[in-house]
Every structure is written in structure tokens, then in C-alpha cells.
Design an enzyme around this catalytic site. Structure first.
Site, short mmCIF file in Angstrom:
data_model
loop_
_atom_site.label_atom_id
_atom_site.label_comp_id
_atom_site.label_asym_id
_atom_site.label_seq_id
_atom_site.Cartn_x
_atom_site.Cartn_y
_atom_site.Cartn_z
N LYS A 118 0.86 -1.18 0.00
CA LYS A 118 0.00 0.00 0.00
C LYS A 118 0.89 1.23 0.00
CE LYS A 118 -4.47 0.78 0.06
NZ LYS A 118 -5.50 -0.12 -0.49
P1 NAD Z 1 -12.93 7.53 -2.69
O1 NAD Z 1 -11.95 8.55 -2.24
O2 NAD Z 1 -13.30 7.44 -4.11
O3 NAD Z 1 -14.28 7.66 -1.84
C1 NAD Z 1 -14.32 7.72 -0.44
C2 NAD Z 1 -15.73 8.14 -0.05
O4 NAD Z 1 -15.88 8.06 1.37
C3 NAD Z 1 -16.07 9.58 -0.44
O5 NAD Z 1 -17.39 9.60 -0.95
C4 NAD Z 1 -16.01 10.32 0.90
O6 NAD Z 1 -16.82 11.48 0.91
C5 NAD Z 1 -16.55 9.24 1.80
N1 NAD Z 1 -16.30 9.46 3.23
C6 NAD Z 1 -15.15 9.79 3.85
N2 NAD Z 1 -15.36 9.90 5.18
C7 NAD Z 1 -16.67 9.62 5.39
C8 NAD Z 1 -17.50 9.56 6.54
N3 NAD Z 1 -17.01 9.82 7.74
N4 NAD Z 1 -18.81 9.24 6.38
C9 NAD Z 1 -19.32 8.98 5.17
N5 NAD Z 1 -18.58 9.02 4.04
C10 NAD Z 1 -17.27 9.33 4.16
O7 NAD Z 1 -12.33 6.12 -2.18
P2 NAD Z 1 -12.69 4.67 -2.70
O8 NAD Z 1 -11.69 4.27 -3.71
O9 NAD Z 1 -14.16 4.59 -3.00
O10 NAD Z 1 -12.36 3.80 -1.41
C11 NAD Z 1 -13.30 3.62 -0.36
C12 NAD Z 1 -12.89 2.43 0.48
O11 NAD Z 1 -12.81 1.26 -0.35
C13 NAD Z 1 -11.50 2.54 1.12
O12 NAD Z 1 -11.52 1.85 2.35
C14 NAD Z 1 -10.61 1.82 0.14
O13 NAD Z 1 -9.41 1.35 0.73
C15 NAD Z 1 -11.53 0.68 -0.25
N6 NAD Z 1 -11.19 0.01 -1.49
C16 NAD Z 1 -11.09 0.71 -2.65
C17 NAD Z 1 -10.79 0.05 -3.83
C18 NAD Z 1 -10.73 0.76 -5.15
O14 NAD Z 1 -10.60 0.08 -6.17
N7 NAD Z 1 -10.85 2.06 -5.21
C19 NAD Z 1 -10.58 -1.34 -3.82
C20 NAD Z 1 -10.71 -2.04 -2.62
C21 NAD Z 1 -11.03 -1.34 -1.47
#
Ligand code: NAD
Length: 425
Positions: A118
Site C-alpha cells: 500500500k
Molecule cells: P474515494 O476517495 O473514491 O471515496 C471515499 C468516499 O468516502 C467519499 O465519498 C467520501 O466522501 C466518503 N467518506 C469519507 N469519510 C466519510 C464519513 N465519515 N462518512 C461517510 N462518508 C465518508 O475512495 P474509494 O476508492 O471509493 O475507497 C473507499 C474504500 O474502499 C476505502 O476503504 C478503500 O481502501 C476501499 N477500497 C477501494 C478500492 C478501489 O478500487 N478504489 C478497492 C478495494 C477497497
């Protein structure tokens, strides 16, 4: 033996440190089940390589800011390290280590030949211009250059980064190499060797896991989704497309609720335009964290770690939680949910669709070939459903939660790889 790592001062228990404690607790439980010896446990509890870098960024007004960046390779015993790159102000070395560790178990669980890594930069991307973000990304990549490469460590998008960020990563690496190296990064734009199906892959995987766990028809099943970013918004969309009724979603700006179900496509358009779900006119406003307490069938945390804790777990009414985010549930909350009969499809299984299609993108890059979206989706479905069945069977056989079973499988495969390879020298 319980796993110990050097700890920070008690006064500095950051969310990242809590995430790492959760990851170590989960590893500890799996190691007990697998009866791993102390030496191997310690190896698995500590990252193979961790790099901390200072990233100077020239701001538009001429100022120079310096931010901290990290890249952690937790384990490379099964193949090159793989894991996302996060831009978030509170990211720290502990959080990045926890996320790298979860990547190791996830790749082993779904049977793709990668280790776990990561990266993170402690910065709020919303506070930077596009040019500042580009300079920051390129300088960060330059600093971690010795670690990454298509056969060494392959970054991908995570919180606060996207396909544009990946394009800059690919370009910076390629300029240094002297030729184009699309396989150094996944989640790229299609024009640079991205894969069909990658953008929605994590969310598609969440949908596949949720439907598998629901068993029966999804028609009318009510859902609440925390986080409306890359994962949450499309998870809401795909669950809605499958017939579920997504009644609430939240993001950092607020939450919205409609008992008859939200029009997710319309809400996505609103959020893209307005920078968040807050103020959306075709639904009621909801206090952001009240989303967890709604009377819904399924809850999808898809924001950050530590969203479900001992404080809100007793009030959760959903019978199924499908973790789109990494590490959204603390071990204390896990115990409360297990006692109340709530099924949790854990992160390393539920959100594995992203790394599965990243793997498919990398395979296509290495072969200079591309597959149709149908081929990609078929492979994704196959790997997700296979992993789900394995986890479910082991959980039933040994009386474990799905999280415990998923960790026993993932950690067990990595431990096997270490045993077979032996120790050098
Ligand atoms: P992103 O930055 O696109 O979206 C994050 C979202 O979370 C945003 O809408 C933000 O406003 C919201 N958020 C933040 N704090 C918040 C809170 N306190 N309450 C409600 N909403 C809140 O990120 P992402 O890529 O969608 O990743 C989200 C999660 O999924 C992370 O844990 C990431 O590690 C995991 N993940 C992502 C991927 C990927 O392919 N992008 C793959 C596996 C896991």
C-alpha cells in the site's frame, strides 16, 4: 504468543494505529487456528519493506510545502507486491502497513499471484490544484521509484486517487525507464492500457458478494451505503440495478434517505456536480452517522477504516454487512455483531473485485493484449464466487465468522508459501 510490534507513544493512538491493531488482532486469531509457530507469526506481522519519504510540493503561489509519503510492501512471498495509493490527510505509516497486510491476505484468498502493498501521502487532494496534484504525484513516484515496477510492486487507485493519478504514475515511471511500462500500475485510463471493467470492479465484487450472502432474491432488499466515492457510488448503483432498494447513502458532506429507494444514477450525477450528496433535493437529509442505525437489510460501509465500532455496533439493525471499505469494522464491533447474529462479509473478500481486475489488467499489459468486458466480468465473477464459497464452507465447518475463515485461508496460503520457499540464507 500474541503478536507484538513496536508501538508509538500511547498519546499518539491514531486511526492508523487502530487499523494496524485490528489487522494484527485478525492475524493473531488466524495464526492460532493455523497453529503457526512464533517465528512465522512475527514474520507475517511485520512488513517486508517500509519506505517513508518527504515530498516537496511547489504550490501555485510559489510556496514550498513538504508532505509525508509512504510505500509499504508487507509480503512478496507469492508474487509482486500489489496495493493502492491513498491521498488522505490522516494517512500514516501504521494505516499504510495495515492496508498492505490486508492486501497480502486478500490476494492469497482470491488466489491471485501477488503479495500485499500500500502507498499513501498525507495530503488532502481537495486542497490542491490539478497541477499541484500532478507535481506531488510525480515527485512521490520518483521517491519510491526503486521499490515499484511491473515485477516488483504495482500501485492502483484508492481513497483520494483516480485513473488520472495512475496515468501520472505510469508516465513518471516510464520516463525514468526510457520506454512505456503500462504494467507498473493498474486502474489506468483505457487509452494507456487500462482494462475494461476495472473502474467498477470493486463495486461489482461487492454486488457479487452481497448477492451470494443474501442467497434468495435481491428484489426489494433494503440497503444503506456509507461512502459515495469510487466504490460506494457504483456499489449502490449495481445493487440497485440488481433489484435492491438503496434507501440511504452518505459521504463526507452528509447523508440522504428515501424510504421508497433512491434513484442512484440521478444522485451520482448530483454528487458529481455538487461535490457531494448533501442538499440532494429528491430525498430527505439525514445526519451522516445515523445511516448506521437505519432499519435496513444490508449495510455497505465503503468509506474509511473504523466506521463500525463498539459505540455504534449495538444499534446496527442490518442483518448483513458487506465491507466495501478496508477495515471498516473494529474487532470489538465484530464481537458485538457476531453475538447479535449479523453476518459480516469481510473486506478481504467483499472488496477483492478491485484487485482481481487489477490483476487482469496487469496480465493484459504483460501480454500486450486486451480482453472484452464480458471476458473480464466472467473471470471476476468466477474468482469472487469461488472465494466466497470457500470462505463460507470453512466458516461452517469450523464454527468461525466469515472474517475469521477468510483470514485462515489467506494467512494459511501465505504461510505455506514461506514454508515451501524456505528461509534465505
Ligand atoms: P474515494 O476517495 O473514491 O471515496 C471515499 C468516499 O468516502 C467519499 O465519498 C467520501 O466522501 C466518503 N467518506 C469519507 N469519510 C466519510 C464519513 N465519515 N462518512 C461517510 N462518508 C465518508 O475512495 P474509494 O476508492 O471509493 O475507497 C473507499 C474504500 O474502499 C476505502 O476503504 C478503500 O481502501 C476501499 N477500497 C477501494 C478500492 C478501489 O478500487 N478504489 C478497492 C478495494 C477497497
Amino acid at each position: 504468543m500474541s503478536i507484538m510490534v513496536p508501538s508509538t507513544t500511547p498519546a499518539l493512538i491514531t486511526p492508523g494505529r487502530q487499523a494496524l491493531d485490528s489487522a494484527l488482532h485478525q492475524l493473531d486469531q488466524a495464526a492460532e487456528q493455523l497453529r503457526l509457530d512464533d517465528g512465522l507469526r512475527t514474520m507475517l506481522a511485520t512488513p517486508r519493506r517500509s519506505l517513508t519519504v518527504s515530498v516537496p510540493v511547489r504550490r501555485e503561489d510559489g510556496r514550498l510545502d513538504v508532505v509525508q509519503g509512504y510505500r509499504v510492501q508487507h509480503n512478496v512471498s507469492r508474487g509482486p507486491a500489489k496495493g493502492g495509493l491513498r491521498f488522505h490527510p490522516s494517512t500514516d505509516i501504521h494505516e499504510v502497513t495495515a492496508l498492505a497486510m490486508w492486501m497480502t491476505w486478500k490476494c492469497a484468498l482470491v488466489g491471485i499471484p501477488y503479495g500485499g502493498a500500500k502507498g499513501g501521502v498525507a495530503v488532502d487532494p481537495a486542497g490542491l490544484t490539478t497541477r499541484e496534484l500532478e507535481r506531488l504525484t510525480r515527485r512521490y513516484v520518483n521517491e519510491i521509484l526503486p521499490l515499484i515496477g511491473p515485477e516488483k510492486d504495482i500501485p492502483a487507485p484508492d481513497v483520494g486517487t483516480d485513473e488520472q493519478t495512475m496515468a501520472w504514475v505510469m508516465d513518471t515511471y516510464s520516463v525514468n525507464a526510457g520506454y512505456s511500462v503500462p504494467g507498473v500500475v493498474t486502474g489506468k485510463p483505457m487509452t494507456l492500457g487500462g482494462s475494461l471493467g476495472r473502474a467498477g470492479a470493486t463495486s461489482r465484487g461487492v454486488q457479487i458478494a452481497a448477492l451470494a450472502a443474501l442467497g434468495g432474491s435481491p428484489e426489494g432488499v433494503t440497503v444503506a451505503v456509507q461512502g459515495f466515492g469510487k466504490v460506494g457510488a457504483l456499489a449502490a448503483q449495481y445493487l440497485s440495478d440488481a433489484g435492491c432498494k438503496v434507501v440511504a447513502v452518505s459521504d463526507v458532506t452528509g447523508a440522504v434517505y428515501a424510504s421508497s429507494g433512491l434513484d442512484i444514477a440521478r444522485l451520482r450525477a448530483w454528487a458529481a456536480e455538487e461535490g457531494g450528496v448533501r442538499g440532494y433535493r429528491h430525498a430527505d437529509a439525514l445526519a451522516r452517522d445515523d445511516l448506521f442505525e437505519l432499519d435496513v437489510d444490508v449495510l455497505v460501509p465503503a468509506a474509511l477504516e473504523g466506521a463500525i465500532t463498539e459505540a455504534n455496533a449495538p444499534r446496527i439493525r442490518a442483518r448483513l454487512i458487506v465491507e466495501g471499505a478496508n477495515g471498516p469494522t473494529t474487532p470489538q464491533a465484530d464481537e458485538i455483531l457476531a453475538a447479535s447474529g449479523t453476518t459480516v462479509v469481510p473486506d478481504i473478500l467483499a472488496n477483492a473485485g478491485g484487485v482481481i481486475v487489477s490483476y487482469l489488467e496487469w496480465v493484459q499489459n504483460m501480454q500486450a493484449y486486451s480482453w472484452s468486458s464480458g471476458e473480464v466480468e466472467l473471470k471476476l465473477r468466477d474468482l469472487m464466487q469461488g472465494a466466497y464459497s470457500e470462505v463460507k464452507s470453512l466458516a461452517a465447518e469450523r464454527g468461525l465468522t466469515l472474517r475469521q475463515a477468510a483470514h485462515v485461508i489467506g494467512v494459511g496460503r501465505v504461510a505455506d508459501a514461506h514454508r515451501m520457499r524456505g528461509l534465505y540464507p
